[in-house]
Each structure stands twice: as structure tokens, then as C-alpha cells.
Design a protein around this motif. Structure first.
Motif: not given
Length: 304
Positions: A53-56, A98-108, A131-132
């Protein structure tokens, strides 16, 4: 007879010895701190949550500072609609690291410039939504937030400079007037407006949505502009504020087909709201946030 050297030489040797000793102690302290951090990070979910959370938060501060810096430049270039987009992409570059969460997108494809002006509505789970937004926010889109955000240092400064919209939820009459002005602005400039119709963070873990507020749908009908529903997958089990969980994973974002409002009137707002909410609920149940372990397992199966 043993020569000990001049006083200056002895002082130099003593200083060198002291610096070596201090450096050695600093190195040892740094090594100990690093080892302790890694142990706590691996073994304590609460510590891992706090660290991430500090990194985010740091990523958010950096991205907002970028917005404060580039906003005047974009105004001079007569491209103010790019400020939010630049900040969003900055967040996308920094936050996952910094927080280790990634994103994938459908329907962009449903978020192309040809779809604007439009009202973009998205489910609201937590601060991690930023992030999203960083991954998917297109150019020429402003964000609606509650009035209190305007006074938050750094974040509020950036949002004000980027011409984002603040609304006083306690004053319904003023809020409706603001919505009417925004509808005209969106049409004139071919902008989009991003908002969270739930009005507050849900912190949900079971693929549900809070009741929607009507403001976004009144705005869409007043402006005769489409509604574009956007759904972020449930963050749990990778992230949950109350349980102090923040593990690595990939958030899935699904952009649904725009919902046309041409010909609709105020009497159709309730039906438009229900149609949008039901479509988002259905989509929410088809996507999920994938923990890192699942991602690795999927990749291993592909290799086999």
C-alpha cells in the motif's frame, strides 16, 4: 627504533580506519534490514499489505506530480484532454512494479475516440481502482469525484489543474445543475466523463454491486450521449482492505458495448440504470482477478 609517522599521517590512518568501520557497520545494518524486510514480507500478510500500500501510494503521488507538471504544458498546447491520460499511463508504468498487480483488458475497442462523447460508468471497490483506470482511461476523458477530493494535497491539485469535475453530493440541487452543465460540455468538446455510480467503495468479495445512483444516467439522457459500462473483476482473494491482504495477481477489466440513449427522456432514467447495472453484474460474474500462482499454473500447462 620504530617510526610511527607524522601526526598528520596518524590522523589520516585513524580517519580511514574509522570510515571503514562505519561503512562496515552501515553495510551490516543495511543487510540486516533487507533480510528482515524480506522475511516479514514473505511471512506476514499484514506487513506485505502495508508495504504494498505504501508502494501503491507512492506511485499515486508520483503520477499526480507528473499531472501537476504537464497540465500547464497541455493547456499551452491546447490539448488539456491529454493530462489525465498521461497521469493514467504513468500510474500504469509505476504501480505494478511497486505493488505486484497487473491488468488485462477485454473489449477495449469500445473505448475508441469515435465513441466520445460518452458517460463511462465503472464499479468502485477500493483505491486500487486507480490502477485499472491507469490501464484503460482514454484521452479526452475527465473524472468526476466528490468535492472533498479537491482539497487533498497533490491529488486534489492535479485533478483541479486537469479540469476534472467535483460534485457536492449533499446539495442535490447544485449537483443536478452541475450535471446539466457537464452534459453540454461533453457534447461541445467530444469528451468523456468517468464516474462511479455506486457512489462509494463497495469492498465486495462476492461479485456484487452496490445500488447505483441516478446522476450518471440523468446526465447521459440530458446530453443524449451513450453510456459505456466498465467492469473491474473482484480483487479478492488478491486484495482486501479489511483482511489486510495484498498479493500479486492480474486484474481483468471488461468494457461492455455502449448503450445508446438517443430518444430517451427523464422517464427512462430508471430503466437505463437497471439495464446498465444488470449488464455489469452479468459481466462481473464472468471475469476474475487471477492470483500469480494461477498465472504460473496456466503458463505451465501451455508449455506442456
Amino acid at each position: 627504533m620504530t617510526k610511527t609517522g607524522s601526526p598528520a599521517r596518524r590522523s589520516e590512518v585513524a580517519t580511514t580506519h574509522l570510515m571503514t568501520l562505519l561503512t562496515s557497520r552501515q553495510t551490516s545494518a543495511l543487510a540486516f534490514t533487507t533480510i528482515l524486510f524480506l522475511i516479514l514480507f514473505r511471512r506476514s500478510s499484514r506487513f506485505r499489505y502495508i508495504a504494498k500500500m505504501l508502494g501503491f501510494t507512492l506511485a499515486g503521488v508520483i503520477a499526480s506530480l507528473v499531472g501537476i507538471t504537464v497540465s500547464p504544458v497541455m493547456w499551452l498546447l491546447k490539448k488539456p484532454g491529454l493530462t489525465n491520460w498521461i497521469v493514467a499511463r504513468t500510474m500504469l508504468r509505476i504501480a505494478p512494479w511497486l505493488c505486484g498487480m497487473n491488468v488485462r483488458i477485454e473489449g477495449q475497442e469500445h473505448l475508441s475516440q469515435k465513441e466520445l462523447p460518452a458517460v463511462l460508468v465503472c464499479n468502485h471497490q477500493s483505491s486500487l481502482d486507480i490502477l485499472g483506470m491507469g490501464a484503460i482511461l482514454p484521452p479526452n476523458v475527465v473524472v468526476m469525484g466528490k468535492k472533498s477530493i479537491k482539497y487533498v494535497p497533490i491529488l486534489g491539485w492535479f485533478m483541479t489543474l486537469a479540469n476534472n469535475v467535483f460534485i457536492d453530493r449533499k446539495n442535490r440541487g447544485h449537483a443536478m445543475e452541475t450535471m446539466a452543465r457537464i452534459a453540454v460540455y461533453l457534447k461541445e468538446h467530444k469528451y468523456g466523463l468517468w464516474l462511479f455510480p455506486e457512489g462509494t467503495r463497495s469492498h465486495q468479495i462476492d461479485d456484487t454491486l452496490l445500488p447505483f445512483k441516478k446522476g450518471a444516467f440523468h446526465l447521459a439522457v440530458q446530453g443524449q450521449i451513450p453510456v459505456i459500462p466498465i467492469v473491474f473483476s473482484t480483487y479478492y482473494p488478491c486484495y482486501h482492505q479489511q483482511k489486510k491482504v495484498f498479493d500479486r495477481g492480474t486484474i481483468t477489466i471488461k468494457v461492455l458495448e455502449p448503450i445508446d440513449t438517443t430518444g430517451l427522456s427523464t422517464s427512462d432514467v430508471d430503466a437505463l440504470l437497471e439495464r446498465t447495472r444488470n449488464a455489469m453484474l452479468d459481466a462481473l460474474k464472468t471475469i476474475r482477478t487471477i492470483p500469480l500462482t494461477d498465472s504460473r499454473s496456466t503458463e505451465s500447462k501451455k508449455l506442456k
